[in-house]
Scaffold this active site. Structure first.
Site, short mmCIF file in Angstrom:
data_model
loop_
_atom_site.label_atom_id
_atom_site.label_comp_id
_atom_site.label_asym_id
_atom_site.label_seq_id
_atom_site.Cartn_x
_atom_site.Cartn_y
_atom_site.Cartn_z
N CYS A 177 -2.72 3.40 7.39
CA CYS A 177 -4.14 3.18 7.66
C CYS A 177 -4.39 3.01 9.16
O CYS A 177 -3.47 2.92 9.96
CB CYS A 177 -4.60 1.95 6.90
SG CYS A 177 -3.91 0.45 7.60
N ASP B 222 2.37 2.48 2.63
CA ASP B 222 2.38 3.11 3.95
C ASP B 222 3.74 2.92 4.63
O ASP B 222 4.45 1.97 4.36
CB ASP B 222 1.28 2.52 4.84
CG ASP B 222 -0.10 2.95 4.37
OD1 ASP B 222 -0.17 3.88 3.54
OD2 ASP B 222 -1.09 2.37 4.83
N CYS C 299 -1.04 -5.23 7.41
CA CYS C 299 -0.70 -3.96 8.05
C CYS C 299 0.06 -4.19 9.35
O CYS C 299 0.93 -3.40 9.72
CB CYS C 299 -1.95 -3.15 8.35
SG CYS C 299 -3.09 -3.05 6.97
N CYS D 160 0.81 -1.23 0.00
CA CYS D 160 0.00 0.00 0.00
C CYS D 160 0.84 1.27 0.00
O CYS D 160 0.31 2.36 -0.17
CB CYS D 160 -0.90 0.01 1.23
SG CYS D 160 0.08 -0.04 2.74
FE1 FES Z 1 -1.19 0.14 4.40
FE2 FES Z 1 -2.64 -0.86 6.25
S1 FES Z 1 -3.27 -0.40 4.25
S2 FES Z 1 -0.54 -0.46 6.31
#
Ligand code: FES
Length: 128
Positions: free
Chosen positions: A59, A36, A103, A34
């Site tokens: 998230c 992140d 995540c 993602c």
């Molecule tokens: Fe990226 Fe949860 S969607 S860490």
């Protein structure tokens, strides 16, 4: 998508969030799925994690799991903290929706990376 009450509680009131002044070790990891990113900073005294903070640009599940991992690791020896798994974090939160399991890996990897960074810094110090 269903989050447990505990996930929502940690997401709304994350513990140990923020920057640390002069940390002894920093782990920065990214989630390739993602994009992140999360960062964990530790202060170590007598081989124990005396203080720990996290910053997560991700998230809700990433924020909640990062916060839980800092709580689980605080006060532990480095060896104990290294054994904390994302599975333990997920269990602590009463589960995560399957699409959000990845995540929680950020939290485990961030902690391990911070400990590895601490050890690398110590080794450099010893080497002079
Ligand atoms: Fe990226 Fe949860 S969607 S860490």
């Amino acid at each position: 998508m269903e989050y447990t009450e505990k996930v929502l509680e940690y997401f709304r009131n994350p513990r140990n969030m923020g920057k640390m002044e002069n940390p002894d070790g920093v782990g920065r990891v990214g989630n390739p799925v993602c994009g992140d990113v999360m960062e964990i900073s530790i202060r170590v005294k007598d081989n124990r994690i005396e203080d720990i903070k996290f910053e997560t640009f991700g998230c809700g599940a990433a924020i909640a799991t990062s916060s839980v991992v800092t709580e689980l690791a605080r006060g532990k020896t480095l060896e104990e903290a290294e054994k904390i798994t994302n599975q333990q974090v997920v269990e602590f939160l009463g589960g995560l929706p399957p699409v959000k399991k990845h995540c929680s890996l950020l939290a485990e990897e961030g902690l391990k990376a911070a400990i590895a960074d601490y050890r690398a810094r110590q080794a450099r110090k010893k080497a002079g």
